[in-house]
Design a protein around this motif. Structure first.
Motif, PDB file in Angstrom:
ATOM      1  N   GLY A 304       3.212 -11.359  11.079  1.00  0.00           N
ATOM      2  CA  GLY A 304       1.776 -11.449  11.313  1.00  0.00           C
ATOM      3  C   GLY A 304       0.915 -11.588  10.071  1.00  0.00           C
ATOM      4  O   GLY A 304       1.214 -11.009   9.018  1.00  0.00           O
ATOM      5  N   GLU A 305      -0.143 -12.356  10.194  1.00  0.00           N
ATOM      6  CA  GLU A 305      -1.110 -12.542   9.108  1.00  0.00           C
ATOM      7  C   GLU A 305      -1.772 -11.217   8.739  1.00  0.00           C
ATOM      8  O   GLU A 305      -1.994 -10.932   7.562  1.00  0.00           O
ATOM      9  N   GLU A 306      -2.052 -10.393   9.745  1.00  0.00           N
ATOM     10  CA  GLU A 306      -2.798  -9.164   9.506  1.00  0.00           C
ATOM     11  C   GLU A 306      -1.985  -8.152   8.706  1.00  0.00           C
ATOM     12  O   GLU A 306      -2.480  -7.560   7.750  1.00  0.00           O
ATOM     13  N   ILE A 307      -0.722  -7.945   9.080  1.00  0.00           N
ATOM     14  CA  ILE A 307       0.098  -6.984   8.347  1.00  0.00           C
ATOM     15  C   ILE A 307       0.379  -7.488   6.934  1.00  0.00           C
ATOM     16  O   ILE A 307       0.465  -6.697   5.979  1.00  0.00           O
ATOM     17  N   ALA A 308       0.496  -8.809   6.776  1.00  0.00           N
ATOM     18  CA  ALA A 308       0.661  -9.381   5.431  1.00  0.00           C
ATOM     19  C   ALA A 308      -0.566  -9.070   4.582  1.00  0.00           C
ATOM     20  O   ALA A 308      -0.455  -8.675   3.410  1.00  0.00           O
ATOM     21  N   ARG A 309      -1.740  -9.235   5.174  1.00  0.00           N
ATOM     22  CA  ARG A 309      -2.989  -8.951   4.457  1.00  0.00           C
ATOM     23  C   ARG A 309      -3.075  -7.478   4.052  1.00  0.00           C
ATOM     24  O   ARG A 309      -3.453  -7.146   2.922  1.00  0.00           O
ATOM     25  N   VAL A 310      -2.691  -6.586   4.972  1.00  0.00           N
ATOM     26  CA  VAL A 310      -2.744  -5.147   4.697  1.00  0.00           C
ATOM     27  C   VAL A 310      -1.842  -4.786   3.515  1.00  0.00           C
ATOM     28  O   VAL A 310      -2.233  -4.044   2.611  1.00  0.00           O
ATOM     29  N   ILE A 311      -0.615  -5.329   3.504  1.00  0.00           N
ATOM     30  CA  ILE A 311       0.338  -5.042   2.426  1.00  0.00           C
ATOM     31  C   ILE A 311      -0.195  -5.538   1.079  1.00  0.00           C
ATOM     32  O   ILE A 311      -0.164  -4.821   0.071  1.00  0.00           O
ATOM     33  N   ILE A 312      -0.687  -6.765   1.061  1.00  0.00           N
ATOM     34  CA  ILE A 312      -1.180  -7.364  -0.184  1.00  0.00           C
ATOM     35  C   ILE A 312      -2.401  -6.614  -0.712  1.00  0.00           C
ATOM     36  O   ILE A 312      -2.488  -6.316  -1.914  1.00  0.00           O
ATOM     37  N   GLU A 313      -3.332  -6.286   0.163  1.00  0.00           N
ATOM     38  CA  GLU A 313      -4.547  -5.600  -0.277  1.00  0.00           C
ATOM     39  C   GLU A 313      -4.247  -4.188  -0.774  1.00  0.00           C
ATOM     40  O   GLU A 313      -4.837  -3.729  -1.751  1.00  0.00           O
ATOM     41  N   GLU A 314      -3.328  -3.479  -0.115  1.00  0.00           N
ATOM     42  CA  GLU A 314      -2.960  -2.137  -0.564  1.00  0.00           C
ATOM     43  C   GLU A 314      -2.309  -2.196  -1.944  1.00  0.00           C
ATOM     44  O   GLU A 314      -2.583  -1.365  -2.815  1.00  0.00           O
ATOM     45  N   ARG A 315      -1.462  -3.186  -2.155  1.00  0.00           N
ATOM     46  CA  ARG A 315      -0.809  -3.334  -3.460  1.00  0.00           C
ATOM     47  C   ARG A 315      -1.823  -3.660  -4.550  1.00  0.00           C
ATOM     48  O   ARG A 315      -1.748  -3.142  -5.672  1.00  0.00           O
ATOM     49  N   LYS A 316      -2.774  -4.534  -4.246  1.00  0.00           N
ATOM     50  CA  LYS A 316      -3.818  -4.877  -5.209  1.00  0.00           C
ATOM     51  C   LYS A 316      -4.654  -3.659  -5.565  1.00  0.00           C
ATOM     52  O   LYS A 316      -5.032  -3.447  -6.720  1.00  0.00           O
ATOM     53  N   LYS A 317      -4.939  -2.842  -4.565  1.00  0.00           N
ATOM     54  CA  LYS A 317      -5.844  -1.705  -4.756  1.00  0.00           C
ATOM     55  C   LYS A 317      -5.175  -0.542  -5.477  1.00  0.00           C
ATOM     56  O   LYS A 317      -5.766   0.059  -6.380  1.00  0.00           O
ATOM     57  N   ASN A 318      -3.952  -0.221  -5.108  1.00  0.00           N
ATOM     58  CA  ASN A 318      -3.311   0.993  -5.620  1.00  0.00           C
ATOM     59  C   ASN A 318      -2.004   0.761  -6.374  1.00  0.00           C
ATOM     60  O   ASN A 318      -1.269   1.707  -6.644  1.00  0.00           O
ATOM     61  N   GLY A 319      -1.680  -0.485  -6.692  1.00  0.00           N
ATOM     62  CA  GLY A 319      -0.498  -0.771  -7.486  1.00  0.00           C
ATOM     63  C   GLY A 319       0.743  -0.990  -6.647  1.00  0.00           C
ATOM     64  O   GLY A 319       0.722  -0.894  -5.412  1.00  0.00           O
ATOM     65  N   LYS A 320       1.824  -1.296  -7.343  1.00  0.00           N
ATOM     66  CA  LYS A 320       3.072  -1.610  -6.648  1.00  0.00           C
ATOM     67  C   LYS A 320       3.615  -0.397  -5.903  1.00  0.00           C
ATOM     68  O   LYS A 320       3.349   0.753  -6.267  1.00  0.00           O
ATOM     69  N   PHE A 321       4.410  -0.684  -4.883  1.00  0.00           N
ATOM     70  CA  PHE A 321       5.060   0.379  -4.117  1.00  0.00           C
ATOM     71  C   PHE A 321       6.261   0.871  -4.927  1.00  0.00           C
ATOM     72  O   PHE A 321       7.062   0.071  -5.422  1.00  0.00           O
ATOM     73  N   THR A 322       6.382   2.184  -5.052  1.00  0.00           N
ATOM     74  CA  THR A 322       7.394   2.747  -5.935  1.00  0.00           C
ATOM     75  C   THR A 322       8.694   3.101  -5.232  1.00  0.00           C
ATOM     76  O   THR A 322       9.715   3.318  -5.884  1.00  0.00           O
ATOM     77  N   SER A 323       8.672   3.187  -3.915  1.00  0.00           N
ATOM     78  CA  SER A 323       9.872   3.538  -3.149  1.00  0.00           C
ATOM     79  C   SER A 323       9.654   3.150  -1.700  1.00  0.00           C
ATOM     80  O   SER A 323       8.543   2.782  -1.294  1.00  0.00           O
ATOM     81  N   LEU A 324      10.707   3.233  -0.924  1.00  0.00           N
ATOM     82  CA  LEU A 324      10.580   2.949   0.495  1.00  0.00           C
ATOM     83  C   LEU A 324       9.633   3.943   1.153  1.00  0.00           C
ATOM     84  O   LEU A 324       8.782   3.571   1.978  1.00  0.00           O
ATOM     85  N   SER A 325       9.746   5.206   0.774  1.00  0.00           N
ATOM     86  CA  SER A 325       8.861   6.228   1.321  1.00  0.00           C
ATOM     87  C   SER A 325       7.416   5.940   0.953  1.00  0.00           C
ATOM     88  O   SER A 325       6.511   6.043   1.779  1.00  0.00           O
ATOM     89  N   ASN A 326       7.219   5.576  -0.310  1.00  0.00           N
ATOM     90  CA  ASN A 326       5.872   5.276  -0.782  1.00  0.00           C
ATOM     91  C   ASN A 326       5.259   4.118  -0.006  1.00  0.00           C
ATOM     92  O   ASN A 326       4.073   4.132   0.333  1.00  0.00           O
ATOM     93  N   PHE A 327       6.087   3.097   0.287  1.00  0.00           N
ATOM     94  CA  PHE A 327       5.606   1.954   1.075  1.00  0.00           C
ATOM     95  C   PHE A 327       5.177   2.410   2.472  1.00  0.00           C
ATOM     96  O   PHE A 327       4.104   2.052   2.960  1.00  0.00           O
ATOM     97  N   LEU A 328       6.013   3.224   3.121  1.00  0.00           N
ATOM     98  CA  LEU A 328       5.708   3.681   4.479  1.00  0.00           C
ATOM     99  C   LEU A 328       4.528   4.637   4.503  1.00  0.00           C
ATOM    100  O   LEU A 328       3.779   4.704   5.485  1.00  0.00           O
ATOM    101  N   GLN A 329       4.336   5.371   3.416  1.00  0.00           N
ATOM    102  CA  GLN A 329       3.202   6.288   3.336  1.00  0.00           C
ATOM    103  C   GLN A 329       1.875   5.542   3.207  1.00  0.00           C
ATOM    104  O   GLN A 329       0.856   5.961   3.765  1.00  0.00           O
TER     105      GLN A 329
END
Length: 449
Positions: A304-329
């Motif tokens: 989905g376009e929406e979940i892709a947007r959410v992932i990209i914007e979160e990474r831009k705002k708060n930096g790269k995901f550091t672990s699987l847990s961090n991504f899910l959090q």
């Protein structure tokens, strides 16, 4: 005029040519600005760029306007173009008709044959092409300068050739030969031989302005690919992201140029194909030595376009995901569900956090963990109790521990990539037979998937 009624009044026809490469050029220029910080005026690039002509001489023409294709690529490698005029000539000659003149042009350019002119006056307008008829304009100038046509008469001559009207061509044949004898002082035999040179152009011929326009765009695409290879190819891949066959072709081209094309990544991918810097690479080297290309998140089938947007914007705002847990959090969104998480795992977008097979086997619990986070924020009891340190919002969250499971096999990875991305990325099913195939001089890329 396209069609003519009984009253002799025709209808005007407009031909609109949509050139996808113009969009690719604009996107490549934009990406160079964003990634490299370089402003490029594509209309003011140097026409003597060494890298560009080297690229064409090597036959690296995939993704270029008008210069790709097996036949054209072979011809360019033989020609070894050294200026924009060579490109214009190839654009004009590689057509059904004047194509026979390509070898003659090459021979004269490389000094294997001396330039020659059927009539001395033809040197004035055929000097840059070594006496070879290339453009429709060459025919018209010959008719004017050698056969004595007026501008009004030569326009009828042009229409007769362009429309391939037998009756009119027969009339022009007689008029042209007589004109060459009377006005040009040629013998009947020499005049006939000159007329015969026009024969190929009755199939198809470019006028010089048309060839120059096409040649300029062709050169611009070659310039961008030669100087910013990874960025240009990422724009090309994006433009054809729905065409699996072309994506496979472009990936093979990237491989030849030393540009890695990698699976999607939640830490590096954007919406479309994108260029990513290789850590530690020489910043002064050409892009192929310091850049890689990532598949975009939306290139994943049904992602989905929406979940892709959410992932990209979160990474831009708060930096790269550091672990699987961090991504899910951090991606607490209703669109992170089985239909989106499993494709991320299968295509390799979460590879830096674990094995695909293990993560896939844990996918249900991963989603439960993700849902539990919203309960935890509301002071409800959580099923998970291992601390992972502060999250992006400063709150302490519990980490997820993957349960043991079999690793994904190479066959699994390739099947998932083919299913969800349309191409193989981690390898190829025939790789284990590579040595046998190469002994038999069979290339894997020539075998249809």
């Amino acid at each position: 005029m396209d069609s003519v009624g009984e009253d002799g009044v025709g209808l005007l026809k407009f031909d609109f040519l949509g050139i996808k490469n113009l969009s690719i050029l604009a996107e490549a220029v934009r990406r160079v600005k964003v990634i490299e910080g370089i402003d490029i005026d594509i209309e003011a690039i140097p026409l003597d760029d060494k890298l560009t002509y080297e690229l064409l001489a090597k036959g690296e023409t995939t993704g270029l306007f008008q210069l790709n294709g097996q036949g054209m690529t072979k011809a360019l490698k033989e020609l070894r173009p050294t200026n924009i005029h060579d490109i214009n000539v190839m654009v004009a000659l590689y057509r059904p008709g004047p194509m026979d003149n390509i070898q003659e042009y090459m021979a004269r350019k490389h000094g294997l044959k001396k330039p020659s002119y059927v009539h001395p006056k033809m040197k004035d307008f055929l000097d840059t092409t070594f006496g070879v008829l290339v453009y429709q304009d060459d025919l018209l100038m010959t008719a004017i300068e050698v056969a004595g046509y007026t501008w009004g008469e030569v326009d009828k001559f042009r229409k007769a050739i362009g429309k391939k009207i037998p009756e009119e061509m027969a009339k022009q044949h007689v008029k042209f030969v007589e004109g060459c004898i009377k006005h040009g002082g040629m013998t009947d035999k020499k005049a006939e031989s000159l007329w015969n040179l026009f024969e190929p152009f009755q199939g198809y011929g470019f006028n010089k302005a048309h060839a120059a326009s096409y040649g300029r765009v062709a050169y611009q695409t070659a310039y961008m690919k030669a100087n910013f290879p990874a960025i240009y190819m990422s724009a090309v891949l994006t433009a054809d992201s729905g065409d699996v066959e072309k994506i496979s072709e472009f990936m093979n081209d990237c491989k030849k140029m030393g540009i890695p094309v990698l699976p999607p990544s939640v830490n590096e991918s954007y919406r479309d194909f994108t260029t990513v810097k290789i850590p530690g690479a020489d910043v002064h080297s050409v892009g192929a030595d310091r850049d890689k290309i990532r598949f975009g998140l939306t290139t994943i089938k049904n992602f989905g376009e929406e979940i892709a947007r959410v992932i990209i914007e979160e990474r831009k705002k708060n930096g790269k995901f550091t672990s699987l847990s961090n991504f899910l959090q951090r991606i607490v969104d209703r669109n992170l569900n089985k239909r989106s998480l499993e494709p991320l795992i299968k295509t390799g977008a979460l590879d830096e956090f674990g094995d695909r097979g293990v993560m896939l086997a844990n996918s249900e619990n991963l989603l439960k963990y993700n849902k539990e986070l919203s309960k935890k924020d509301q002071n409800q009891d959580s099923l998970f109790g291992i601390f992972d340190g502060p999250s992006s919002n400063g709150k302490t969250k519990e980490a997820f521990t993957l349960e043991p499971a079999p690793n994904a096999t190479m066959k699994d990875k390739l099947n998932w990539e083919k299913e969800l991305l349309g191409v193989y990325i981690s390898g190829h099913p025939l790789d284990k037979y590579r040595a046998t195939l190469e002994r038999q001089q069979i290339s894997i890329k020539k075998i249809k998937d």
